[in-house]
Each structure stands twice: as structure tokens, then as C-alpha cells.
Design a protein around this motif. Sequence first.
Motif, PDB file in Angstrom:
ATOM      1  N   VAL A 343       0.845  -1.202  -0.428  1.00 30.50           N
ATOM      2  CA  VAL A 343       0.389  -0.088  -0.074  1.00 30.50           C
ATOM      3  C   VAL A 343       0.652   1.217   0.591  1.00 30.50           C
ATOM      4  O   VAL A 343       1.821   1.493   0.659  1.00 30.50           O
ATOM      5  N   PRO A 344       1.044   1.902  -1.179  1.00 29.89           N
ATOM      6  CA  PRO A 344       2.280   3.190  -1.473  1.00 29.89           C
ATOM      7  C   PRO A 344       1.552   4.624  -1.075  1.00 29.89           C
ATOM      8  O   PRO A 344       0.551   4.335   0.224  1.00 29.89           O
ATOM      9  N   GLU A 345       2.572   5.452  -0.110  1.00 26.66           N
ATOM     10  CA  GLU A 345       2.717   6.066   0.790  1.00 26.66           C
ATOM     11  C   GLU A 345       1.421   7.167   0.250  1.00 26.66           C
ATOM     12  O   GLU A 345       0.954   8.084   0.489  1.00 26.66           O
ATOM     13  N   ASP A 346       1.875   7.342  -0.971  1.00 26.46           N
ATOM     14  CA  ASP A 346       1.246   8.221  -2.218  1.00 26.46           C
ATOM     15  C   ASP A 346       0.265   7.361  -2.415  1.00 26.46           C
ATOM     16  O   ASP A 346      -0.252   7.164  -3.503  1.00 26.46           O
ATOM     17  N   ARG A 347      -1.124   8.149  -2.424  1.00 28.34           N
ATOM     18  CA  ARG A 347      -2.275   7.277  -2.775  1.00 28.34           C
ATOM     19  C   ARG A 347      -2.537   7.522  -4.260  1.00 28.34           C
ATOM     20  O   ARG A 347      -2.520   6.492  -4.854  1.00 28.34           O
ATOM     21  N   GLN A 348      -2.462   8.928  -4.371  1.00 28.11           N
ATOM     22  CA  GLN A 348      -2.529  10.172  -5.014  1.00 28.11           C
ATOM     23  C   GLN A 348      -1.884   9.540  -6.742  1.00 28.11           C
ATOM     24  O   GLN A 348      -2.624   9.625  -7.557  1.00 28.11           O
ATOM     25  N   HIS A 349      -0.755   9.792  -6.611  1.00 30.93           N
ATOM     26  CA  HIS A 349      -0.133   9.352  -7.444  1.00 30.93           C
ATOM     27  C   HIS A 349       0.669   8.370  -7.719  1.00 30.93           C
ATOM     28  O   HIS A 349       1.102   7.953  -8.346  1.00 30.93           O
ATOM     29  N   ARG A 350       0.732   7.412  -6.193  1.00 34.90           N
ATOM     30  CA  ARG A 350       0.578   5.116  -7.047  1.00 34.90           C
ATOM     31  C   ARG A 350       0.124   4.803  -7.028  1.00 34.90           C
ATOM     32  O   ARG A 350      -0.185   4.180  -7.466  1.00 34.90           O
TER      33      ARG A 350
END
Lengths: 510, 374
Positions: A343-350
Motif C-alpha cells: 500500500v504505497p505512501e502516495d495514494r494519489q500518485h501511485r
Amino acid sequence: MTPAQDTPAIELIGIDKRFGPVHANKDVNLTINQGSIHGIIGENGAGKSTLMSILFGFYHADKGEIRVKGQPLRIKSSSDAIAHGIGMVHQHFMLVDTFTVLENVVLGAEGGALIGPALAKAREALAHLAQEYDMDVDPDAIIGELPVGLQQRVEILKALFKGAETLILDEPTGVLTPDEADHLFRILGQLRDQGKTVILITHKLREIMAITDRVTVMRRGEVVANFETKKTSVEELAEAMVGRRVLLHVDKGPAKPREVVLDVRNVTWKDKKGIARVDNVSFTVRAGEIVGIAGVSGNGQSELLDVISGITRPTSGEIIFEGKSIGELADPRHLREEGLAHVPEDRQHRGLITSFDASESAILGWHYDESLGHGFRLDRGKVVNRTRKEMEEFDVRPANPLLKSGKFSGGNQQKIILAREIARDPDLLIVGQPTRGVDIGAIEFIHKRLIHLRDQGKAILLVSVELDEIRSLSDRIIVMFAGKVMGERDATANERELGLLMAGVNKEAA
Amino acid sequence: MSARGELPGWADVALIPALNLIVALLVSGVVVLIIGENPLEAMWIMLKGAVGSIKGWGYLLYYATNFIFTGLAVAVAFHAGLFNIGGEGQAYFAGLGATVVGLSFEFLPWPLLIPLAILASALFGAFWGFVPGYLQAKRGSHIVITTIMFNFIASSLMVYIINYWLRPVGKMAVESRAIGSFDFQTFDLTGAYIPSFRELTLAIFGYRLPSTPLNPSFFLALAVAWGVWYFLWRTKLGYEVRAVGANTDAAIYAGIRPQKIIMVAMAISGGLAGLLAVNEVMGAQHRLVLEYVQGAGFVGIAVALMGRSHPVGIVLAALLFGLLYQGGTELSFAKPEINRDMIVVIQGLVILFMGALEQTFRPWLSALLFKAED
């Protein structure tokens, strides 16, 4: 609190706004007193940001009236808002990285073909403002080279320079270290004392309690309560926000760790400039436990996640996942197939693709799977049905797989990602900032889910800048500072001790 | 949350293009007025020339066939986040594929040779698109620059090849020999020759259509448009192409390799542009003629912009541009003052308003619509 003056700084009367089927603001009434700090809290998707965007001229209200100092106004654009003394500091700064502080401050107020006179005037004004509000910034520094806290200060100065009487701050502390946040609050206090009005949008209850005079709680597009901050409590606010009592504490039993699933051995990752952003890091994660990585944002956690998930390769060192070297797999796709979910840190961009509909974001990384269509085909019906099921299980709202991913609130986006990542029954789950920008209801849900996974015997590596989150979820805590592991503590470690480690002070080593 | 200027779907798809088109036509009208002609009359001649007769329709659809191919080519690259300006060169180079295969395997029966030549067109076009894609993916050379350069390379290379290799000895015109023939009385089809609808109806029904170059490639174009839609929205590779175009970081996170996708998307894009050779070389001119693409590759950019990179939109936009081309030709015949260059000006204005200025009316329209909903 400053006594309320005769005319309120801002009055919003009967503001109503729809985005297609989404009713973002329902008949909102809000009065903000002059010379006060007014907090607006609510879960993500409660309509706070929409309301402020209407006030700042980004959106037009379908209905309703805006009054500034008693005068009804039509705010058609942000320049109208600025002309009426409303300034806004966005969550994501609107600054030109390659410009100096001074150049950024005059941006939009150049006042003529030649920049010289405006800059000279701004330099003077800036010095004056800096002194008045204790906001020291070098006017000739390049923005991109300043730390985030200072960049934010420049945003505030920019608004003040343009004559802002009312300052709107949207989630201002999301990017700040605790120290920087404290300084920001001091600045806001001074602004209030000088007679300015501050509107603070946040979902952090602690901030509301710390600095606001009054607080408005929004829920599902409506104002549900107004409080005088002194006369309320964190519990009361939290209840108003979500409409029921929430557990701020996570209930969990003791961990039953088993075999080692992830073994990180002396991993170093250097950036293009040759600086070790991850510096000789070693640790293990066992099945059935949650290992938390604490640290102030930007101390190598993001880079470490990239290396473990196969997005970048370590410069040196080795990572063993279930007996296999990640160096050999070295590809997010293979790692995922081996049972590593991320679950990546950057939701919007990844984590998802905002322009794709939810069902398409919900298969990202598994889109090639045979269960979604044979061979080269992608079976739309299967994709949508699968997503619908996941949405029901994870209580995603609205449960509409065809809505664009970007239209969901942060918490619901995170649920979509989490559902996707754990659907394939992974052995190891790497989670970066699981609840950043997520509302309380969703935080509780996500935390419970993570504990549940742990109890099922999954290994979980949790990276978060929220120390509370790390402390309440983790069975072991690793603290990172400047790319290095500063120390490892168990879940009972006290906040002060961890705080010292996060600041780079290791008492044992000393 | 929606951004300022967001519109309901129908307005985005229909109203904005219609509005842009009307403004383009109004400005064109002013230009016509300035040179002393009656704009309404000019417009009427254009419309009548394009849709007022079977012949007009024939030409309109023939031009549209070209634009569908090049529009789809630009759109596929767009979806991968790439701006392929090289449709012109890819289509030009593809003509070589159709011609070389058509002439080399002349002895094959047409049911075999025609598909083979179509494939060769696509492959040659794909190659000419793949190379800039490769340079972008592996070397970071910007696709806009390389595809423009590849247009020039194709142009020079083709002059050489046609002149020195393909031009029959003693022939003055810079073109290859005919790639086949069709005898409508005996239905004798040789080579990679796609007969026009005129020839076909004459051979089958004995009915004589007006003479236009329209040929079955038009149906190929429609089928390919459907294929592109299917590829982008119903296949895993298409999903990867769109993922890379929409958010490269997310694609990398998902284990998609953007470099691979860039090369694949550019090859597909070039292949689509290459299919123009099927309509022109195999279906209309039946030989490889110098500079035969005639700007259709660039029109494809406008078509893709106007069609919002969606196959349905592209087919509609291609029809519109077909109308402008055919109507414009008629107009230049009817009104000597409005010469060929004026027609290019009018087409340019349409491209300007539909493509470059397409967002002009958006905020205004958005404000109007949301107000109307009160």
C-alpha cells in the motif's frame, strides 16, 4: 479569545453545491468572527475543502450568499477573493520552486512591465511583515532549497503581502514536523493578536484544541455543530465528526510472531548525488507481527519502501523475502506474485490512477490476472463485479465501481487500495502512511483490518509519520533518522524515548 | 472533487466541439468577407460540394478514411502520454511496404496478396513509429522532436527510393509502376490492387457510380477504429498503455514497464498511420507517388484532438475534415478568388479552434450551465 466584533469577518449563508450526484455542501451557514482562529473539522469528503474553495472563488456555489465584513459579494475567481482580503494557503503549495522567496511573494502582484520596483517594494514589505509576525525568511533564498516549513511560511507571507485580512489554511500541518507545526501555531496566534482572522481546515483534533477559538464540525456536506473550543473536548468533537463514539485506541491482543518473512540486510540506497538516503539498514519482519517504522518524514522511509517493493534497486545490501533474494525478483510484478503486497505512501500518485474509474484502479498491479479475462482480454464485467464485491466488503462509499477514482475521498481511496492489496492473500504487507489524509471513521476501519491481518499470521511492515499510529499498532518499533536505523524498541516504549530517537538522539549509544 | 470548468459529459462530448466549430466557421466567414466574397454563398458551395451529391460523398468518405487512420494513430500515442507528430512520415514510409510487397509478390492471388500488403503497410509504419519510441524509452530523446525529424528522414529517403529504385526506366513522373490492375468486365484482379467502389459496383451490378477514389478501405478504417477501442478499453495491454499515459508512477508501482509500453504504443501508433497506405497506395493511386500523404498525417492530430482520442469521436471528426477537404476543393473550383490557399486557411482555422483553442469556451460554458441548473 478576542471578543467578537460587531460585524463578522466572513459570513456564509445557505451555501449549496452539487457535483453531479455528489451533494458536497448542503445549505451551509457559517459565521467567522474577526480576529479569531476558527477551526473547521470533518472527515474527508465532509465538504470542508469545497466550502473553502467556494469562499476563495475556485468553485461557484449553486445557491447561497457570501458576506465579507457584512457586505454581500460575488466572488468569481481567486483574484476577487484576494481583492477582498481573503488569502489561502493550500495543502499543496502554489510556489515556483526555481524562484526566490521575493519573486514568489510578488507573483501575481508584479504591478507593471518592469519587475524591479515591485521587488524593491516587496523586499521592504517583507522585512516589515517578517518582523511583525516573527516569520524570518531570507528573501533571496531559492524556494526549492527551503524546507517545507519555510515554504509554507512563504505562502503565508505571500497572502499577507497581498493584503489578506482573512487567511484560510487547508490541512497546514500535514507536511510539517511537530516542531514546524508548533512554530506555525505560534505564527497563527500572532496573526490573530494583530487582528487577522484565520480559518484552519484540519482533521486533527489536537490542533483544533490547541489553537482555535471556535470550531465548526462538518459531516456529509452539512454543518453539524459549532463549539467554543474552551467548552468542548476531543471526545465531543470526534463524536460530532463521525456521529458516534470512536475508539481512538486500537484493541489488540499480543502478537504471536513466527518465522521470518522479510529479512533486510545492510541495505543502502544512494540517490543521484551519491547521498545515502537509506544507510546500512537491517531488520526483520516475522509472520504474525506488525513492525512499525517511525521517523520524521523524509528520513529515508519512502526510499526504503521503494527498495523493498522492488521499485528501485538497492545500491548495496540484500533483501530476503521468504528465502528468496529480492535482487533476483527485482520487479514489483514478480514480488507481488510471490506474495508481497504494497500500500504505497502516495495514494494519489501511485496507489491509484485518479482519471481511471474505481474498478480500473482496483485492479492496478493485478490487471493481467487470468481471473479478469483470458489471455490478452480484460473482461470489463468481471473487473466491475470484483470491485463491487470489494467495495461492499470494505464499506467504500459511494460503492460505485464506475465513479472516477479521483472523486472518492481520501479514506475511501485508501480502502480501495487496501482491498486490492490484501485480496490476493499476501504473506507480507508493506503499508506506507495508511491513514494520511484519512478521516477518523476510515482510520479505525483500516487499523482494525491491519490487526486482523496480523492475527491471521501475515507479516506487516508499517511506515507512518504518525507516532500515535505506530505506537498503537506495532509490536516492534524501528526508528529511522537520516537514513539510518536509530534503534529498535518494543511496543511499550514511551513517547519521549521514541521522540528522542526520531530526533537523532540515541541515549544508549551515547 | 471536480475542478473548476468541469462540464457534464454531454457538453464535453458534443457541445464544446460544436461551439468551437461554429466559431471557426464564423471567423472563416470573416476571412471570406475580407477578400470580397459572400461567406454564406461560400459555405453553401462547400456543403453542396461535399454532401450534395454522391460524388461529393464519395470524396468525403475517401478523405475521411485517411483521417480515421491517422487520427487513431495520434490517439493511441496520446493514451500512452506521447505526442506522435510523425504520422505523416510513418504513413509515407508505410507506402513503401505496400508497394514493395505488392510488386515483389505480384504472382500471388489477390486474396493472399492484399492482406499481405496491408500487413506490410502496418509493419513499415510501425517500424517508423517504433524507432522514435525506442529512442524515447531507452535514450530519453523527446518523441516530439524525433518524430518530426523522422518525417524529414522519411521524406528524403522516399525521394531517393522512388527515384532510384522504384521508378520505371524512362518514366518522367516520380512514382513506382502500377501495383496491379482490375478489369471490371472479367473481374480479373491482379496484384495488391484494391478496386474502388465505382469499379466494384460496375463489375458486380453493372451500375456506374460517379468516379471517386472511395474504396473498401473505408470499412477497414471503421473496423480498425473499433479495434482500437477494444484494444484500449478491453485488453490488458491497452490498460497498461492507458496506465502509463495517465500516471507513470502508478504504472511502475503496478509492475508495468513504461519503456516497453512506450515502444509498443509507438509501434501501434505508427502501424495505424501506416494503414493510410492501404487507402491511398493500394486503393486510390495504385502506385507509390512522391509525397502521396499530402498532410493527412498532420490532420490526424487535429482529428484526434477534436475526437477526444476516442475512436467514435475520431470517426466523426474525420468525417468533418473529409467534408472540409472535399467542400474546400469544390469551393476553389467555383470561386477562383477563394483559391487552394484560402481553403488551407479555413482548414487551419478549424484546427486552431478545435485543437489549440478547444478549452476557450469551457469556463464560460461551465458557469452558464451550472447557473442554469439552479
